[in-house]
Write a protein that holds these residues in place. Structure first.
Motif, PDB file in Angstrom:
ATOM      1  N   LYS A 487       0.836  -1.192   0.000  1.00 52.08           N
ATOM      2  CA  LYS A 487       0.000   0.000   0.000  1.00 52.08           C
ATOM      3  C   LYS A 487       0.878   1.252   0.000  1.00 52.08           C
ATOM      4  CE  LYS A 487      -4.228  -1.854   2.004  1.00 52.08           C
ATOM      5  NZ  LYS A 487      -5.241  -1.736   3.063  1.00 52.08           N
ATOM      6  N   VAL A 488       0.561   2.169  -0.899  1.00 51.03           N
ATOM      7  CA  VAL A 488       1.328   3.405  -1.037  1.00 51.03           C
ATOM      8  C   VAL A 488       0.810   4.433  -0.042  1.00 51.03           C
ATOM      9  CG1 VAL A 488       1.946   5.301  -2.583  1.00 51.03           C
ATOM     10  CG2 VAL A 488       1.803   2.947  -3.453  1.00 51.03           C
ATOM     11  N   ASP A 489       1.695   5.006   0.723  1.00 52.63           N
ATOM     12  CA  ASP A 489       1.322   6.049   1.674  1.00 52.63           C
ATOM     13  C   ASP A 489       1.344   7.393   0.953  1.00 52.63           C
ATOM     14  OD1 ASP A 489       0.900   7.787   3.759  1.00 52.63           O
ATOM     15  OD2 ASP A 489       2.326   6.805   5.117  1.00 52.63           O
ATOM     16  N   THR A 490       0.193   8.006   0.804  1.00 51.72           N
ATOM     17  CA  THR A 490       0.097   9.285   0.097  1.00 51.72           C
ATOM     18  C   THR A 490       0.235  10.471   1.052  1.00 51.72           C
ATOM     19  OG1 THR A 490      -2.307   9.230   0.300  1.00 51.72           O
ATOM     20  CG2 THR A 490      -1.346   8.310  -1.708  1.00 51.72           C
ATOM     21  N   GLY A 491       0.603  10.209   2.275  1.00 53.35           N
ATOM     22  CA  GLY A 491       0.797  11.286   3.232  1.00 53.35           C
ATOM     23  C   GLY A 491      -0.238  11.328   4.320  1.00 53.35           C
ATOM     24  N   ALA A 492      -1.335  10.618   4.120  1.00 54.76           N
ATOM     25  CA  ALA A 492      -2.397  10.594   5.128  1.00 54.76           C
ATOM     26  C   ALA A 492      -2.322   9.349   5.990  1.00 54.76           C
ATOM     27  CB  ALA A 492      -3.759  10.682   4.453  1.00 54.76           C
ATOM     28  N   GLY A 493      -1.325   8.525   5.764  1.00 57.44           N
ATOM     29  CA  GLY A 493      -1.212   7.293   6.516  1.00 57.44           C
ATOM     30  C   GLY A 493      -1.878   6.140   5.791  1.00 57.44           C
ATOM     31  N   ILE A 494      -1.510   4.930   6.148  1.00 55.42           N
ATOM     32  CA  ILE A 494      -2.073   3.724   5.539  1.00 55.42           C
ATOM     33  C   ILE A 494      -3.362   3.347   6.258  1.00 55.42           C
ATOM     34  CG2 ILE A 494      -1.721   1.283   5.102  1.00 55.42           C
ATOM     35  CD1 ILE A 494      -0.017   3.032   3.362  1.00 55.42           C
ATOM     36  N   ILE A 495      -4.428   3.190   5.499  1.00 61.39           N
ATOM     37  CA  ILE A 495      -5.699   2.736   6.068  1.00 61.39           C
ATOM     38  C   ILE A 495      -5.827   1.242   5.800  1.00 61.39           C
ATOM     39  CG2 ILE A 495      -8.213   2.911   5.957  1.00 61.39           C
ATOM     40  CD1 ILE A 495      -7.901   5.806   5.187  1.00 61.39           C
ATOM     41  N   PRO A 496      -5.951   0.415   6.818  1.00 60.70           N
ATOM     42  CA  PRO A 496      -6.058  -1.028   6.594  1.00 60.70           C
ATOM     43  C   PRO A 496      -7.396  -1.402   5.956  1.00 60.70           C
ATOM     44  CG  PRO A 496      -6.438  -0.517   8.894  1.00 60.70           C
ATOM     45  CD  PRO A 496      -6.029   0.771   8.245  1.00 60.70           C
ATOM     46  N   THR A 497      -7.403  -2.529   5.274  1.00 61.38           N
ATOM     47  CA  THR A 497      -8.624  -3.081   4.682  1.00 61.38           C
ATOM     48  C   THR A 497      -9.047  -4.251   5.550  1.00 61.38           C
ATOM     49  OG1 THR A 497      -7.793  -2.461   2.504  1.00 61.38           O
ATOM     50  CG2 THR A 497      -9.635  -3.996   2.575  1.00 61.38           C
ATOM     51  N   LEU A 498     -10.104  -4.082   6.322  1.00 60.92           N
ATOM     52  CA  LEU A 498     -10.440  -5.038   7.377  1.00 60.92           C
ATOM     53  C   LEU A 498     -11.894  -5.499   7.259  1.00 60.92           C
ATOM     54  CD1 LEU A 498      -8.762  -3.120  10.346  1.00 60.92           C
ATOM     55  CD2 LEU A 498      -7.768  -4.940   8.942  1.00 60.92           C
ATOM     56  N   GLY A 499     -12.077  -6.798   7.066  1.00 59.21           N
ATOM     57  CA  GLY A 499     -13.415  -7.377   7.013  1.00 59.21           C
ATOM     58  C   GLY A 499     -14.262  -6.839   5.883  1.00 59.21           C
ATOM     59  N   GLN A 500     -13.628  -6.444   4.779  1.00 58.94           N
ATOM     60  CA  GLN A 500     -14.271  -5.692   3.703  1.00 58.94           C
ATOM     61  C   GLN A 500     -15.340  -6.510   2.958  1.00 58.94           C
ATOM     62  OE1 GLN A 500     -11.019  -6.966   3.412  1.00 58.94           O
ATOM     63  NE2 GLN A 500     -11.996  -8.575   2.222  1.00 58.94           N
ATOM     64  N   HIS A 501     -16.212  -5.764   2.253  1.00 55.65           N
ATOM     65  CA  HIS A 501     -17.293  -6.331   1.442  1.00 55.65           C
ATOM     66  C   HIS A 501     -17.359  -5.600   0.095  1.00 55.65           C
ATOM     67  CE1 HIS A 501     -18.501  -7.950   5.332  1.00 55.65           C
ATOM     68  NE2 HIS A 501     -19.407  -8.711   4.741  1.00 55.65           N
ATOM     69  N   THR A 502     -18.097  -6.196  -0.824  1.00 56.22           N
ATOM     70  CA  THR A 502     -18.501  -5.572  -2.094  1.00 56.22           C
ATOM     71  C   THR A 502     -17.316  -5.037  -2.895  1.00 56.22           C
ATOM     72  OG1 THR A 502     -20.388  -4.773  -0.796  1.00 56.22           O
ATOM     73  CG2 THR A 502     -20.363  -4.216  -3.120  1.00 56.22           C
ATOM     74  N   ILE A 503     -16.341  -5.906  -3.145  1.00 59.66           N
ATOM     75  CA  ILE A 503     -15.222  -5.525  -4.000  1.00 59.66           C
ATOM     76  C   ILE A 503     -15.722  -5.438  -5.446  1.00 59.66           C
ATOM     77  CG2 ILE A 503     -14.524  -7.959  -4.109  1.00 59.66           C
ATOM     78  CD1 ILE A 503     -12.196  -4.885  -4.434  1.00 59.66           C
ATOM     79  N   THR A 504     -15.384  -4.345  -6.153  1.00 61.46           N
ATOM     80  CA  THR A 504     -15.895  -4.126  -7.508  1.00 61.46           C
ATOM     81  C   THR A 504     -14.816  -3.512  -8.391  1.00 61.46           C
ATOM     82  OG1 THR A 504     -18.092  -3.706  -6.588  1.00 61.46           O
ATOM     83  CG2 THR A 504     -17.730  -3.072  -8.883  1.00 61.46           C
ATOM     84  N   PHE A 505     -14.598  -4.130  -9.544  1.00 59.87           N
ATOM     85  CA  PHE A 505     -13.717  -3.571 -10.560  1.00 59.87           C
ATOM     86  C   PHE A 505     -14.433  -2.404 -11.226  1.00 59.87           C
ATOM     87  CE2 PHE A 505     -12.629  -3.403 -15.102  1.00 59.87           C
ATOM     88  CZ  PHE A 505     -11.256  -3.224 -15.059  1.00 59.87           C
ATOM     89  N   ILE A 506     -13.791  -1.219 -11.260  1.00 54.83           N
ATOM     90  CA  ILE A 506     -14.405  -0.032 -11.854  1.00 54.83           C
ATOM     91  C   ILE A 506     -14.037   0.100 -13.326  1.00 54.83           C
ATOM     92  CG2 ILE A 506     -14.578   2.474 -11.772  1.00 54.83           C
ATOM     93  CD1 ILE A 506     -13.846   2.312  -8.789  1.00 54.83           C
ATOM     94  N   GLY A 507     -12.735   0.014 -13.632  1.00 48.54           N
ATOM     95  CA  GLY A 507     -12.283   0.174 -15.002  1.00 48.54           C
ATOM     96  C   GLY A 507     -10.804   0.512 -15.032  1.00 48.54           C
TER      97      GLY A 507
END
Length: 633
Positions: A487-507
């Motif tokens: 995960k790339v840190d853009t300066g706001a810190g790394i947000i973990p992906t935890l117990g996630q749902h509804t993964i969707t390919f956008i394009g």
């Protein structure tokens, strides 16, 4: 003389249309006792069931038992008898002096009773209906409306092709036997059992025309109009469609309109909307701007798994009966609906509300997501009933033949300890197809228990090598099964992906197609009882307050760069915390976020500005929903 004289009480409520039939429960003639046929060798009499329809001033009657004569009573006065199956009401001066039946004024109501007599002049019972400009079809039922509202397992009867074909045959017979016009259409409330707030409509016109309708909800508080155009086109003379959008417990004025080369015309009737049970509402909590068109499909989770359809004002416009459907609705090339009718059946439902195809999955117990695959198939997440592992199978269902190909996710994780948490080691909850630049197709699969998104390369094994291409996760222990994205840190810190749902390919990125975007509902919930060899510091998660209560979930959009093996968070929209479940979708450029444990529904613009916030059910203790997705229906 003893006989079984049983009447089926019918609420047949008619206006310038044909509306059918009555209730399912026979009543007993209080003046007689059960017994035997007095002239027929001791066989017990069957209950008589009268069905009635009215067209052009002619009352048509049909009975299931032998009938010698019918007595016709209007408002308590006997107006005539008939030995045939029809009676000319237009000849009754007190009703209508015209030669054809016309719609009465709003203050004129007639209660008409038909009493059936057997050949021995013994009453077989009677049936009543009210002819009025204010029509209630709440009680309409018969073999055509066969779904008993109090039957909690009625979805098993509804999603049965034998039952559906029986209804279709009866409707086809009505269409064959009678002429239905724009002024006198055939109208049946929810004959196929799938939408309790829907009406089946059929009529023919001499000239080709387009058709639309508007539903006006009467009473207070005021509710906005609901207007739709029928999709069967302007070149038709035969019009068969479903009116959606009735309002629960409201008298609704339904205005049908046709447009021909010579102008427009309208036909109006009234009907009560009614659902079979107490249903949760959708309440507006904030409205800050113009939201997108469409209806919110709210997939209820709990003791019921029905689909609620709400408009932007929070008004329920549909109630789809099903035994298990907390995933999504797919729409095929003919605009048919595809969803889980039961845990064992994926069903195809036409725009009429008719079940036209069922994909059965014997040996499997369906759960969570279903999507269109890339090989003329439907992909469905399921449990394999032959073993004790759950939520780790994907079925590819051929849309033409119904043939099933089984993909076992355990094959991609050899050696994993599957024994924890009742063998719910993976808990797949959503999927999305990724079209590759080389013409093959990969599949994204979300695992709640692993807090991981897994990309399966060459999913259809075109090249014979179905493998894990990468994993997005905080759990570095999974690296043995595939490379983990950084995960790339853009300066706001790394947000973990935890117990996630509804993964969707956008394009894919317009400038660099090797990059692509996905979005997901991030529960921010690291609770798991099945993750393998976790240490206390697997998740460096600081997004909690001093009391240890997690404060938010979010809709996150990531850019995936497979060349560098990185993922970058490019958008996050914070919502109320949802421990489990939840959904995110992009609809007409806006973000639709379903927070299941609020339970809240949010709509944001593409910059993340809140446009609207709704609450479903009005309580934090339920009912909850699994997803909330907006569709243009």
């Amino acid at each position: 003389m003893k006989l079984l004289a049983v009447a089926t009480a019918l609420s047949v409520l008619l206006c310038p249309m044909i509306v059918i039939f009555g209730t399912d429960d026979p009543g007993t003639d209080p003046g007689t006792d059960p017994g035997t046929d007095p002239g027929g060798g001791g066989d017990e009499w069957l209950p008589v069931s009268l069905t009635v329809r009215l067209t052009g001033g002619i009352l048509y009657i049909n009975a299931t038992d032998r009938v010698d004569e019918y007595e016709i009573t209007v408002n308590g006065t006997l107006v005539g008898t008939t030995t045939t199956d029809s009676f000319d009401l237009s000849a009754v001066g007190s009703l209508n002096s015209a030669t054809t039946w016309t719609k009465p004024d709003t203050d004129i109501k007639y209660t008409i009773s038909i009493n059936a007599l057997d050949p021995d002049d013994v009453s077989l019972g009677d049936t009543e209906f009210t002819h009025s400009s204010e029509i209630s079809v709440t009680e309409i039922s018969s073999t055509l409306h066969r779904w008993k509202l109090g039957n909690t397992a009625r979805f098993r009867e509804i999603y049965d092709m034998t039952n559906q074909q029986a209804v279709r045959d009866e409707i086809d017979q009505l269409i064959t036997d009678y002429t239905y016009t724009f002024e006198h259409p055939l109208v049946i409330k929810n004959p196929f059992g799938t939408n309790e707030l829907g009406l089946y409509i059929y009529f023919e016109t001499p000239d080709a025309c387009s058709v639309g309708y508007t539903i006006k909800s009467l009473g207070s508080p005021a509710i906005g109009d609901f207007t739709r155009t029928v999709s069967n086109g302007a070149s038709d003379t035969v019009h068969e469609f479903q009116v959606m959008g009735l309002v629960h417990q409201r008298l609704c004025e339904v205005i049908l309109d046709i447009t021909t080369g010579s102008g427009q015309a309208a036909s109006v009737f009234k009907v009560n909307g009614q659902c079979s049970t107490t249903v949760p509402n959708l309440t507006i909590e904030e409205m800050n701007g113009q939201v997108s068109d469409g209806l919110f499909a709210v997939f209820e989770y709990g003791t019921r798994f029905n689909i609620h359809l709400f408009d932007n004002d929070g008004v329920r416009r549909g109630y789809i009966t099903c035994g298990y459907a907390y995933t999504r609705v797919l729409f095929d090339e003919e605009e048919n609906w595809i969803y889980d009718g039961t845990r064992e059946k994926v069903v195809v439902v036409s725009t009429l509300g008719e079940v036209i195809k069922i994909y059965e999955t014997p040996g499997f117990n369906n759960h969570h997501d279903l999507i269109f695959g890339a090989n003329n198939d439907i992909l469905k997440q399921a449990n394999d009933s032959a073993n004790s592992y759950v939520e780790d199978q994907i079925l590819s269902i051929d849309r033409d033949t119904g043939a099933i190909t089984q993909i076992n996710l355990r094959d991609l994780f050899p050696g994993y300890d599957y024994s924890r948490n009742n063998r719910d080691w993976f808990h797949s909850n959503s999927m999305s197809i990724v079209p590759e630049l080389d013409g093959t197709h990969s599949l994204l699969v979300s695992s709640r228990e692993l807090s991981a998104i897994v990309k399966i390369r060459d999913f259809y094994e075109i090249n014979g090598n179905r493998t894990i291409e990468w994993i997005m996760t905080e759990n570095t222990n999974l690296a043995v099964y595939g490379p983990i994205l950084t995960k790339v840190d853009t300066g706001a810190g790394i947000i973990p992906t935890l117990g996630q749902h509804t993964i969707t390919f956008i394009g894919r990125d317009a400038l660099d197609p090797s990059l692509y975007y996905v979005h997901l509902f991030n529960n921010m919930n690291d609770m798991s009882t099945s993750n393998e060899s976790y240490t206390d510091n697997v998740y460096d998660f600081t997004g909690i307050d001093d009391s240890g209560i997690k404060q938010w979930s979010s809709m996150d959009i990531y850019m995936i760069d497979e060349a560098t093996g990185t993922c970058t968070l490019v958008r996050t929209v914070e919502v109320a915390y949802s421990k489990y479940m939840g959904s995110s979708e992009i609809h007409e450029g806006n973000y639709i976020v379903g927070c299941s444990y609020g339970p809240f529904i949010y709509e944001y613009d593409d910059q993340g500005n809140l446009l609207a916030k709704y609450r479903f059910g009005g309580t934090l203790t339920g009912p909850w929903f699994y997803r909330a997705i907006k569709y243009n229906i």
